[in-house]
Design a protein around this motif. Structure first.
Motif, mmCIF file in Angstrom:
data_model
loop_
_atom_site.group_PDB
_atom_site.id
_atom_site.type_symbol
_atom_site.label_atom_id
_atom_site.label_comp_id
_atom_site.label_asym_id
_atom_site.label_seq_id
_atom_site.Cartn_x
_atom_site.Cartn_y
_atom_site.Cartn_z
ATOM 1 N N UNK A 28 -47.398 46.537 47.325
ATOM 2 C CA UNK A 28 -46.512 45.886 48.289
ATOM 3 C C UNK A 28 -46.415 46.789 49.516
ATOM 4 N N UNK A 29 -46.770 46.245 50.695
ATOM 5 C CA UNK A 29 -46.792 47.020 51.934
ATOM 6 C C UNK A 29 -45.671 46.566 52.862
ATOM 7 N N UNK A 30 -45.177 47.552 53.626
ATOM 8 C CA UNK A 30 -44.334 47.245 54.779
ATOM 9 C C UNK A 30 -44.911 47.999 55.970
ATOM 10 N N UNK B 156 -39.860 53.323 56.016
ATOM 11 C CA UNK B 156 -40.737 53.206 57.183
ATOM 12 C C UNK B 156 -39.993 53.587 58.461
ATOM 13 N N UNK B 157 -38.739 53.193 58.572
ATOM 14 C CA UNK B 157 -37.984 53.510 59.784
ATOM 15 C C UNK B 157 -37.680 55.016 59.860
ATOM 16 N N UNK C 5 -47.943 53.910 67.613
ATOM 17 C CA UNK C 5 -47.626 54.473 66.298
ATOM 18 C C UNK C 5 -47.507 53.326 65.287
ATOM 19 N N UNK C 6 -48.214 53.494 64.164
ATOM 20 C CA UNK C 6 -48.148 52.505 63.081
ATOM 21 C C UNK C 6 -47.737 53.218 61.800
ATOM 22 N N UNK C 7 -46.732 52.681 61.147
ATOM 23 C CA UNK C 7 -46.236 53.241 59.886
ATOM 24 C C UNK C 7 -46.575 52.255 58.772
ATOM 25 N N UNK D 133 -51.141 43.201 59.488
ATOM 26 C CA UNK D 133 -49.960 42.331 59.482
ATOM 27 C C UNK D 133 -48.689 43.163 59.601
ATOM 28 N N UNK D 134 -47.829 42.803 60.519
ATOM 29 C CA UNK D 134 -46.555 43.491 60.699
ATOM 30 C C UNK D 134 -45.555 42.935 59.681
#
Length: 434
Positions: free
Chosen positions: A108-110, A32-33, A117-119, A94-95
């Motif tokens: 499973x989400x991150x 994600x980063x 901006x949303x990843x 949810x963050x």
């Protein structure tokens, strides 16, 4: 062993599952980063173009890619996403980490959000289960295959190892009850040798005890036979005589023999009772016990025309058994009176010095030769050159009582090198001293 194997398996499963969770979660966050950094670069370059990843069939493709998905949102629109993310629906609010069910599959989400901006990076949970199953299968499947072989090896090894014990048990089982000779066993494991040595030592001590009891019984029978024979002879003569006065005299003559017989029986009963009893020990006034013993023996001393005196220090306490100590005192005083000539003296002393309680019973009789002192405490032993009659058990009782109280016995000459002095040394615990 199977239970331990299952326990290890369950523990390994949960440990591997936890580690896989940590690794895969870290990968999601890292991915994600990276996407966030690339997206910021695209925004700065002004090269924003919505696209779908994974639709070009000409690019290399791995089967595991279907387990991963991501979406990049700019404001409320998707600017980059994988082909398998079309069913994800609205953006995850949810963050951080979150679990979602999509088309009956758990993902499973991150989620990483920075300004507009949303990843979203997601991964099927099934891939984690598959990885853990493959790892544990590779570890435990060979062990499951070898477990029966290992069980057979252990079974045969144990059977071979206990075979000497079975032989040893058969040798013991086939023995006659009276056979107490050392056990001669075949070759046995080194670990079992101390057990066999302990059994043989027990057999030896049991044999010695039985031999001692056999000798004791033979001596007792002999000692009882002598006064009984004398009494029987006296009674037979008395029954045959026609003179009443002579008959009465013969009956009177049997009294000393019956008294000796009574004394012997009492000593025998005392000796056996003390040896077989599980006597309780308690804190008692040893000074009072000694004074009472002297009072009880005073009539016998007067009758025998001996002088019995004492020097008893007051307030001496001892952890012991009163019945045993009375028997010891009675036999020591009786022995001193018996082996002293009429008009002689017997003296009892009790005092404490240097944390030792000293009990001495001394007489001024003919004494005991040093060469005979080692045998004095044997059952039925009577010193030579002593004309006094006795059972030969008195000092054996004294020795047994002293050992039961962890005391030691010293034998020395009496005052002015006359007679004999028996000294019993007690070593009481600090709580028993006063």
């Amino acid at each position: 062993m199977i239970g331990a194997f299952l326990l290890i398996g369950v523990t390994s499963y949960f440990s591997a599952y936890h580690e896989a969770e940590e690794i895969y979660d870290a990968q999601l966050a890292h991915f994600a980063r990276v996407l966030h950094a690339l997206t910021e670069h695209e925004i700065e370059e002004g090269d924003i173009l919505a696209r779908t990843i994974g639709t070009d069939g000409n690019l290399p493709y791995h089967a595991y890619e279907k387990n991963f998905a991501y979406r990049v949102w700019l404001d409320d629109g998707i600017i980059l996403h994988t082909a398998n993310s079309t069913d994800f629906g609205p953006a995850t609010q949810r963050i951080g980490y979150a679990d979602r069910m999509i088309n009956e599959e758990q993902w499973r989400f991150f989620v990483l959000r920075d300004e507009n901006v949303t990843i979203e990076v997601a991964e099927r949970y099934a891939i984690r289960q598959d990885l853990i199953a493959h790892i544990l299968g590779g570890i435990f499947l060979p062990q499951l295959l070898i477990l029966p072989v290992l069980g057979l090896v252990i079974w045969f090894g144990v059977a071979y190892g206990v075979r000497p014990l079975e032989v040893l048990s058969r040798v013991i089982r086939e023995r006659e009850p009276h056979d107490l000779a050392p056990i001669e066993a075949p070759v046995i494991p080194r670990e079992v040798t101390p057990l066999l040595d302990a059994i043989n030592d027990l057999m030896r001590r049991t044999s010695d005890l039985l031999e001692h009891e056999k000798q004791f019984s033979n001596y007792a029978a002999h000692e009882l036979r002598t006064p009984l024979a004398a009494i029987r002879t006296q009674l037979q003569v008395a029954l045959r005589t026609e003179d009443p006065d002579k008959a009465r005299q013969l009956f009177r003559d049997t009294l000393p023999a019956t008294e000796r017989l009574q004394k012997l029986v009492e000593q025998l009963l005392t000796f056996v009772r003390l040896q077989r009893s599980d006597a309780a020990f308690e804190r008692l006034d040893f000074s009072a016990l000694c004074n009472a013993a002297m009072r009880d023996d005073a009539p016998a001393a007067i009758k025998a025309r001996r002088h019995l005196s004492g020097d008893i220090a007051p307030g001496i306490f001892l952890l012991g058994n009163a019945d045993m100590l009375r028997a010891m005192l009675r036999n020591l005083i009786d022995n001193a009176l018996k082996y002293t000539d009429p008009g002689g003296n017997a003296h009892v002393t009790l005092y404490a010095q240097d944390n030792v309680i000293r009990l001495s019973v001394c007489d001024d009789g003919i004494g005991i030769a040093p060469a005979q002192r080692d045998k004095l405490f044997d059952s039925f032993y009577r010193a030579a050159a002593h004309h006094a009659e006795g059972s030969g058990l008195g000092l054996a009782i004294v020795k047994w009582v002293a050992e039961a109280h962890h005391a030691t016995i010293e034998i020395s000459e009496g005052q002015d090198s006359k007679g004999t002095c028996f000294t019993i040394l007690f070593h009481p615990a600090p709580a028993d001293r006063q």
